[in-house]
Design a protein around this motif. Sequence first.
Motif, PDB file in Angstrom:
ATOM      1  N   HIS A   1      -1.791   9.331  -1.728  1.00  0.00           N
ATOM      2  CA  HIS A   1      -1.737  11.058  -1.519  1.00  0.00           C
ATOM      3  C   HIS A   1      -0.087  11.580  -1.477  1.00  0.00           C
ATOM      4  O   HIS A   1       0.692  10.733  -1.530  1.00  0.00           O
ATOM      5  CB  HIS A   1      -2.204  11.252   0.128  1.00  0.00           C
ATOM      6  N   GLY A   2       0.211  13.323  -1.657  1.00  0.00           N
ATOM      7  CA  GLY A   2       1.530  12.759  -1.990  1.00  0.00           C
ATOM      8  C   GLY A   2       1.766  13.262  -0.649  1.00  0.00           C
ATOM      9  O   GLY A   2       1.314  13.620   0.321  1.00  0.00           O
ATOM     10  N   GLY A   3       3.387  14.226  -1.144  1.00  0.00           N
ATOM     11  CA  GLY A   3       4.089  15.141   0.412  1.00  0.00           C
ATOM     12  C   GLY A   3       5.103  14.844   1.273  1.00  0.00           C
ATOM     13  O   GLY A   3       5.773  14.421   1.784  1.00  0.00           O
TER      14      GLY A   3
ATOM     15  N   HIS B   1      -2.172  12.836   4.319  1.00  0.00           N
ATOM     16  CA  HIS B   1      -2.828  11.918   4.732  1.00  0.00           C
ATOM     17  C   HIS B   1      -3.496  11.979   3.798  1.00  0.00           C
ATOM     18  O   HIS B   1      -4.122  11.718   2.711  1.00  0.00           O
ATOM     19  CB  HIS B   1      -3.516  11.728   6.166  1.00  0.00           C
ATOM     20  N   SER B   2      -4.575  11.253   3.913  1.00  0.00           N
ATOM     21  CA  SER B   2      -6.071  10.197   2.949  1.00  0.00           C
ATOM     22  C   SER B   2      -6.764  11.244   2.425  1.00  0.00           C
ATOM     23  O   SER B   2      -8.030  11.147   1.568  1.00  0.00           O
ATOM     24  CB  SER B   2      -6.442   8.683   3.843  1.00  0.00           C
ATOM     25  N   GLY B   3      -6.777  12.158   3.170  1.00  0.00           N
ATOM     26  CA  GLY B   3      -8.150  13.054   2.889  1.00  0.00           C
ATOM     27  C   GLY B   3      -7.647  14.147   2.253  1.00  0.00           C
ATOM     28  O   GLY B   3      -8.482  15.121   2.194  1.00  0.00           O
ATOM     29  N   MET B   4      -6.748  14.044   2.109  1.00  0.00           N
ATOM     30  CA  MET B   4      -5.928  15.181   0.977  1.00  0.00           C
ATOM     31  C   MET B   4      -5.048  14.537  -0.377  1.00  0.00           C
ATOM     32  O   MET B   4      -4.511  15.076  -0.948  1.00  0.00           O
ATOM     33  CB  MET B   4      -4.184  15.364   1.378  1.00  0.00           C
ATOM     34  N   VAL B   5      -6.307  13.715  -0.655  1.00  0.00           N
ATOM     35  CA  VAL B   5      -6.147  13.619  -2.642  1.00  0.00           C
ATOM     36  C   VAL B   5      -7.314  14.302  -2.700  1.00  0.00           C
ATOM     37  O   VAL B   5      -8.402  15.062  -2.808  1.00  0.00           O
ATOM     38  CB  VAL B   5      -6.033  12.285  -2.715  1.00  0.00           C
ATOM     39  N   SER B   6      -7.356  14.362  -4.380  1.00  0.00           N
ATOM     40  CA  SER B   6      -8.227  15.511  -5.587  1.00  0.00           C
ATOM     41  C   SER B   6      -9.544  14.352  -5.394  1.00  0.00           C
ATOM     42  O   SER B   6      -9.955  13.724  -5.698  1.00  0.00           O
ATOM     43  CB  SER B   6      -7.245  15.584  -6.899  1.00  0.00           C
ATOM     44  N   LEU B   7     -10.513  14.857  -4.701  1.00  0.00           N
ATOM     45  CA  LEU B   7     -11.764  14.307  -4.542  1.00  0.00           C
ATOM     46  C   LEU B   7     -12.594  14.600  -6.103  1.00  0.00           C
ATOM     47  O   LEU B   7     -13.110  13.571  -6.523  1.00  0.00           O
ATOM     48  CB  LEU B   7     -12.872  15.330  -3.940  1.00  0.00           C
ATOM     49  N   PRO B   8     -11.910  15.508  -7.062  1.00  0.00           N
ATOM     50  CA  PRO B   8     -12.438  15.417  -8.646  1.00  0.00           C
ATOM     51  C   PRO B   8     -12.391  13.816  -9.059  1.00  0.00           C
ATOM     52  O   PRO B   8     -12.480  13.449 -10.038  1.00  0.00           O
ATOM     53  CB  PRO B   8     -11.853  16.480  -9.063  1.00  0.00           C
ATOM     54  N   GLN B   9     -11.359  13.787  -8.620  1.00  0.00           N
ATOM     55  CA  GLN B   9     -10.434  12.681  -9.584  1.00  0.00           C
ATOM     56  C   GLN B   9     -10.979  11.298  -9.068  1.00  0.00           C
ATOM     57  O   GLN B   9     -11.536  10.510  -9.238  1.00  0.00           O
ATOM     58  CB  GLN B   9      -8.364  12.355  -8.772  1.00  0.00           C
TER      59      GLN B   9
ATOM     60  N   LEU C   1     -11.091  -8.738  -8.810  1.00  0.00           N
ATOM     61  CA  LEU C   1      -8.936  -8.613  -8.190  1.00  0.00           C
ATOM     62  C   LEU C   1      -8.133  -9.235  -9.132  1.00  0.00           C
ATOM     63  O   LEU C   1      -7.217  -8.968  -9.353  1.00  0.00           O
ATOM     64  CB  LEU C   1      -9.237  -9.813  -7.319  1.00  0.00           C
ATOM     65  N   GLU C   2      -8.661  -9.582 -10.275  1.00  0.00           N
ATOM     66  CA  GLU C   2      -7.900  -9.374 -11.924  1.00  0.00           C
ATOM     67  C   GLU C   2      -7.771  -7.637 -11.721  1.00  0.00           C
ATOM     68  O   GLU C   2      -6.959  -7.691 -12.992  1.00  0.00           O
ATOM     69  CB  GLU C   2      -8.460  -9.824 -12.258  1.00  0.00           C
ATOM     70  N   ASN C   3      -8.045  -6.781 -11.545  1.00  0.00           N
ATOM     71  CA  ASN C   3      -8.340  -5.436 -11.946  1.00  0.00           C
ATOM     72  C   ASN C   3      -7.805  -5.090 -10.756  1.00  0.00           C
ATOM     73  O   ASN C   3      -8.865  -3.946 -10.872  1.00  0.00           O
ATOM     74  CB  ASN C   3      -9.380  -5.586 -13.594  1.00  0.00           C
ATOM     75  N   VAL C   4      -6.959  -4.473 -10.259  1.00  0.00           N
ATOM     76  CA  VAL C   4      -6.411  -3.495  -9.703  1.00  0.00           C
ATOM     77  C   VAL C   4      -5.303  -2.709 -10.384  1.00  0.00           C
ATOM     78  O   VAL C   4      -4.331  -3.099 -10.675  1.00  0.00           O
ATOM     79  CB  VAL C   4      -5.882  -4.472  -8.407  1.00  0.00           C
ATOM     80  N   ALA C   5      -6.176  -1.582 -10.187  1.00  0.00           N
ATOM     81  CA  ALA C   5      -4.806  -0.445 -10.112  1.00  0.00           C
ATOM     82  C   ALA C   5      -4.454   0.541  -9.336  1.00  0.00           C
ATOM     83  O   ALA C   5      -4.295   0.667  -8.516  1.00  0.00           O
ATOM     84  CB  ALA C   5      -5.076   0.377 -11.959  1.00  0.00           C
ATOM     85  N   ALA C   6      -3.822   1.167  -9.714  1.00  0.00           N
ATOM     86  CA  ALA C   6      -2.890   2.272  -8.565  1.00  0.00           C
ATOM     87  C   ALA C   6      -2.726   3.712  -9.693  1.00  0.00           C
ATOM     88  O   ALA C   6      -1.769   3.479 -10.416  1.00  0.00           O
ATOM     89  CB  ALA C   6      -1.455   1.928  -7.657  1.00  0.00           C
ATOM     90  N   PHE C   7      -2.928   4.717  -8.542  1.00  0.00           N
ATOM     91  CA  PHE C   7      -2.408   5.841  -9.320  1.00  0.00           C
ATOM     92  C   PHE C   7      -1.562   6.510  -7.722  1.00  0.00           C
ATOM     93  O   PHE C   7      -2.373   6.498  -6.754  1.00  0.00           O
ATOM     94  CB  PHE C   7      -2.991   6.209 -10.102  1.00  0.00           C
ATOM     95  N   GLY C   8      -1.210   8.152  -8.227  1.00  0.00           N
ATOM     96  CA  GLY C   8      -0.808   8.820  -6.714  1.00  0.00           C
ATOM     97  C   GLY C   8       0.053   9.568  -7.540  1.00  0.00           C
ATOM     98  O   GLY C   8       0.811  10.266  -8.772  1.00  0.00           O
ATOM     99  N   THR C   9       0.188  11.002  -6.977  1.00  0.00           N
ATOM    100  CA  THR C   9       0.738  11.949  -6.722  1.00  0.00           C
ATOM    101  C   THR C   9       1.743  12.372  -5.928  1.00  0.00           C
ATOM    102  O   THR C   9       2.101  12.440  -5.286  1.00  0.00           O
ATOM    103  CB  THR C   9      -0.219  13.882  -7.324  1.00  0.00           C
TER     104      THR C   9
ATOM    105  N   VAL D   1      -0.868  18.808   7.072  1.00  0.00           N
ATOM    106  CA  VAL D   1      -0.970  19.927   5.739  1.00  0.00           C
ATOM    107  C   VAL D   1       0.394  19.175   5.008  1.00  0.00           C
ATOM    108  O   VAL D   1       0.438  17.760   5.708  1.00  0.00           O
ATOM    109  CB  VAL D   1       0.067  21.059   6.258  1.00  0.00           C
ATOM    110  N   SER D   2      -0.263  19.124   3.809  1.00  0.00           N
ATOM    111  CA  SER D   2       0.453  18.159   2.438  1.00  0.00           C
ATOM    112  C   SER D   2       0.900  19.203   2.028  1.00  0.00           C
ATOM    113  O   SER D   2       1.362  19.948   1.902  1.00  0.00           O
ATOM    114  CB  SER D   2      -0.874  16.983   1.991  1.00  0.00           C
ATOM    115  N   LEU D   3       2.657  18.777   0.914  1.00  0.00           N
ATOM    116  CA  LEU D   3       3.046  19.507  -0.070  1.00  0.00           C
ATOM    117  C   LEU D   3       2.301  19.837  -0.893  1.00  0.00           C
ATOM    118  O   LEU D   3       2.731  21.108  -1.675  1.00  0.00           O
ATOM    119  CB  LEU D   3       4.461  19.070  -0.816  1.00  0.00           C
ATOM    120  N   GLU D   4       0.830  19.285  -0.694  1.00  0.00           N
ATOM    121  CA  GLU D   4      -0.151  20.095  -2.747  1.00  0.00           C
ATOM    122  C   GLU D   4      -0.957  21.593  -1.717  1.00  0.00           C
ATOM    123  O   GLU D   4      -1.205  22.186  -2.409  1.00  0.00           O
ATOM    124  CB  GLU D   4      -0.966  18.822  -2.396  1.00  0.00           C
ATOM    125  N   GLY D   5      -0.756  21.730  -0.779  1.00  0.00           N
ATOM    126  CA  GLY D   5      -1.157  22.491   0.264  1.00  0.00           C
ATOM    127  C   GLY D   5      -2.098  22.791   0.816  1.00  0.00           C
ATOM    128  O   GLY D   5      -2.904  23.792   1.859  1.00  0.00           O
TER     129      GLY D   5
END
Length: 329
Positions: free
Chosen positions: A41-43, A49-57, A115-123, A193-197
């Motif tokens: 998550h961003g902020g 916190h973890s509940g503030m990510v894009s659920l469609p993503q 464990l050979e295919n672990v990726a990461a993303f974030g806002t 609250v998150s920076l995302e709103g």
Amino acid sequence: MSLDPLTALYKEASGSKVTTDIYLPAAPSEQRRYPVVIDIHGGAFMLGHSGMVSLPQVNDCLSRGWIVLVPNHRLCPGVNLLDGPMQDIRDLLSWIYEGHLDEYLSSQGSWRADLENVAAFGTSSGGHLALSLGFGVPKPVKAILSLYGAVNFTDPFWKKPLPHIAAKLPPNLEESFLNKVYEEKPVPTDSSVSLEGQTESGAAKGPNFSRPRDAFAFTQISRGTVMDAVYPASQSTDPKMDLIDPARNVSGDFPPTYIVHGMADTMVPIELSRELLRRLQEAGVRCGMTEVPDEEHTFAAMMKVGSRTWWLQREGFDFLESVIGKGPV
């Protein structure tokens, strides 16, 4: 597939219990393992916190057969960026690689991590933390997606006041009130609250400036003092900046990396991501970038599934899939 996550404790630090939500794809396969994607998550390192990510993503990731981990991390400024958020997310990666995720999943069914295919993303700040899993770790992730991630901390932008953020603040906030965030013990891993709103309910509401944390974070953003707040040792000429800035850690063995950034972003200008892309290209890293027209910072929180923005940002997830593959679907 379910959007009701499991929650696991992955570390404790000075009384802070740091957890990750775990989203699992459709019925488990006993024959195949699932790629793992960490969604951060961003902020501005101070909110969210973890509940503030894009659920469609998240749902998109699940449809590709990926296990999705959405971690919390300790929030600055009670702990600094390197020792708090970065260390926590790196410890999560170790927790995965050391088999603790599989230990947890063994009690939930037949899901097993690849464990050979672990990726990461974030806002935003989460994009920075995803990029931080590409350096300074014994085994980096296999691929990274940064959505308008915070990078290039020696750029003059990071000391630039933002009047449009200052205009949102009430007048005459006292420093003694703002500094109450340093009294929060143990260091919190979530904010209201998150920076995302988003708020806990998912509603798109702004910050509540009667809360010291909300007021502190937006004050730092408005003053151009975020880096001083989250990493007090930082100076534009301080070599310690090398420890936290992904752009200063790009090398030929950096993981394949994709960037998605809004062209109208006024909180993390797109030029910062363009510079990161240039460094990735010069180092020979497999990389790419999608520039999303007309989008401001934090667009992932409010975008409509099926919109132009949705399909454009999805190119980043297609890039991840081209590296880590699909899971059993």
